[in-house]
Design a protein around this motif. Structure first.
Motif, PDB file in Angstrom:
ATOM      1  N   LEU A  57      -7.548  -0.703  -0.162  1.00 16.11           N
ATOM      2  CA  LEU A  57      -6.410  -0.103  -0.428  1.00 16.11           C
ATOM      3  C   LEU A  57      -5.341  -0.261   0.343  1.00 16.11           C
ATOM      4  CD1 LEU A  57      -7.889   3.249  -1.786  1.00 16.11           C
ATOM      5  CD2 LEU A  57      -7.370   1.414  -3.296  1.00 16.11           C
ATOM      6  N   SER A 101       1.593  -3.726  -7.879  1.00 17.96           N
ATOM      7  CA  SER A 101       2.561  -3.135  -8.237  1.00 17.96           C
ATOM      8  C   SER A 101       3.635  -3.955  -8.676  1.00 17.96           C
ATOM      9  CB  SER A 101       2.928  -2.051  -7.214  1.00 17.96           C
ATOM     10  OG  SER A 101       3.457  -2.875  -5.885  1.00 17.96           O
ATOM     11  N   SER A 135      -0.305  -1.317 -10.986  1.00 21.30           N
ATOM     12  CA  SER A 135      -0.629  -0.467 -10.090  1.00 21.30           C
ATOM     13  C   SER A 135       0.667   0.403  -9.674  1.00 21.30           C
ATOM     14  CB  SER A 135      -1.482  -0.902  -8.788  1.00 21.30           C
ATOM     15  OG  SER A 135      -1.368   0.101  -7.901  1.00 21.30           O
ATOM     16  N   THR A 137       0.527   2.332  -7.043  1.00 24.28           N
ATOM     17  CA  THR A 137       0.434   2.795  -5.448  1.00 24.28           C
ATOM     18  C   THR A 137       0.071   1.704  -4.497  1.00 24.28           C
ATOM     19  OG1 THR A 137      -1.954   2.908  -5.941  1.00 24.28           O
ATOM     20  CG2 THR A 137      -0.744   4.995  -6.028  1.00 24.28           C
TER      21      THR A 137
END
Length: 345
Positions: A57, A101, A135, A137
């Motif tokens: 992540l 993203s 996404s 995040t």
């Protein structure tokens, strides 16, 4: 009054995994080994299938302010290969899933995949599928790796026996010191235009952090010399944590010697520059992706001759616990102070 709920940080990553998975029964005869090791083992035909997965992540496992996308793709694949090698198996296929993203372009993702492709080429692994999603995040990378091993040849964390010799490949702490260097230079660069970081003479520790390698060569060397470890794990979360994983799974204790820990010269220099304890960096740094394994005492002479492998201690009875023996002979209890994804910031 409602019972107080448990913070994830109170359990830690592995405590959470234990709690979530303890009530899942094994229903299929093909499931030879489930949760709790570097990879699961499924038995089909003449060979066993080994499966592992890792999730990376943005903001937790990597920072794109100083991690190039191609290096990130390479590393994301390598950390999965390493889990498979830690089972004495060979990685064969991966699937890649991404959460992306809107700030990323197609070219960005192509660069990431170029790194994954390079790792697959070097380690002869096929990319066979995956998934993509939007996404909110940042960047999320999930890779599942599938490997195989001859029946009876897999090595688990649970096979260590008292008097076994504890061995580790390569050296320790370099990736951690590389991360410290990157973090420092990134902090210094904040708000400065045309800042040039000072990485001269520090290439090794940077490569260990940004572009690690899985120890395929060590697995091949052990096989060539007829050495089958009794237990094995890869050093991803720090030597201290990995030692305790083996001790817990095998119901044993251990003694590891401070003066036996393999540490590179650049690592030592960087630790001195940061005024950090070198042994702490080697024991707890993580992301070395070396192999930590145990072998019977009868293999001592064989191991002694192997280049790239160092004996660092021995396995004891469980009641003796796990300890680091310092240069002056004192014993310090080993604690899991390596990487924990759920530590509170």
């Amino acid at each position: 009054m409602a019972e107080k709920e448990t913070e994830i940080s109170d359990l830690g990553e592995f405590g959470l995994i234990d709690r979530l998975t303890k009530d899942f029964p094994i229903s299929n005869p093909e499931t030879k080994l489930g949760v709790g090791d570097d990879a699961a083992i499924l038995t089909f035909g003449e060979k066993d299938v080994v499966v592992s997965t890792d999730l990376l992540l943005e903001g937790i496992h990597f920072d794109l302010r100083y991690v190039p996308l191609q290096h990130l793709g390479y590393k994301a694949a390598i950390v999965n290969f390493s889990d498979i090698y830690a089972m004495n198996a060979r990685p064969r296929q991966i699937t890649v899933s991404l959460g992306v993203s809107s700030r990323f372009t197609v070219e960005h993702i192509e660069t990431l995949y170029a790194g994954i492709r390079r790792a697959c080429e070097i380690y002869s692994v096929d990319m066979v599928g995956g998934d993509t999603s939007a996404s909110v995040t940042g960047l999320v990378i999930s890779i599942t790796c599938i490997g195989d091993v001859n029946k009876g040849e897999e090595v688990r964390r649970s096979g260590a026996k008292p008097t076994d010799v504890i061995c580790v490949s390569g050296d320790l702490g370099a990736a951690f010191m590389g991360l410290q260097l990157l973090e420092r230079e990134n902090s210094v660069a904040a708000g400065q235009k045309d800042f040039q970081p000072n990485f001269a003479g520090k290439e090794y520790i940077l490569e260990r952090q940004l572009k690690p390698e899985a120890r395929k060569d060590i697995i091949e060397l052990l096989h060539k010399e007829g050495i089958k470890p009794t237990s094995m794990i890869d050093v991803s979360d720090g030597l201290s944590s990995e030692l305790l994983h083996i001790c817990k799974a095998s119901n044993v204790g251990c003694r590891v010697y401070e003066d036996k820990l393999p540490i590179d010269y650049q690592t030592a220099l960087m630790a001195e520059e940061f005024n950090m304890n070198l042994v702490t960096a080697a024991m707890n740094g993580g992301e070395d992706y070396e192999l930590l394994f145990t072998v019977p005492l009868t293999d001592h002479e064989k191991i002694e001759k192997l280049q790239g492998v160092k004996m660092i201690g021995y396995v004891t009875k469980p009641e003796l616990g796990a300890a680091l023996v310092t240069r002056d002979g004192a014993e310090i209890p080993i604690k899991a102070q390596g990487w924990n994804a759920f530590n509170k910031v």
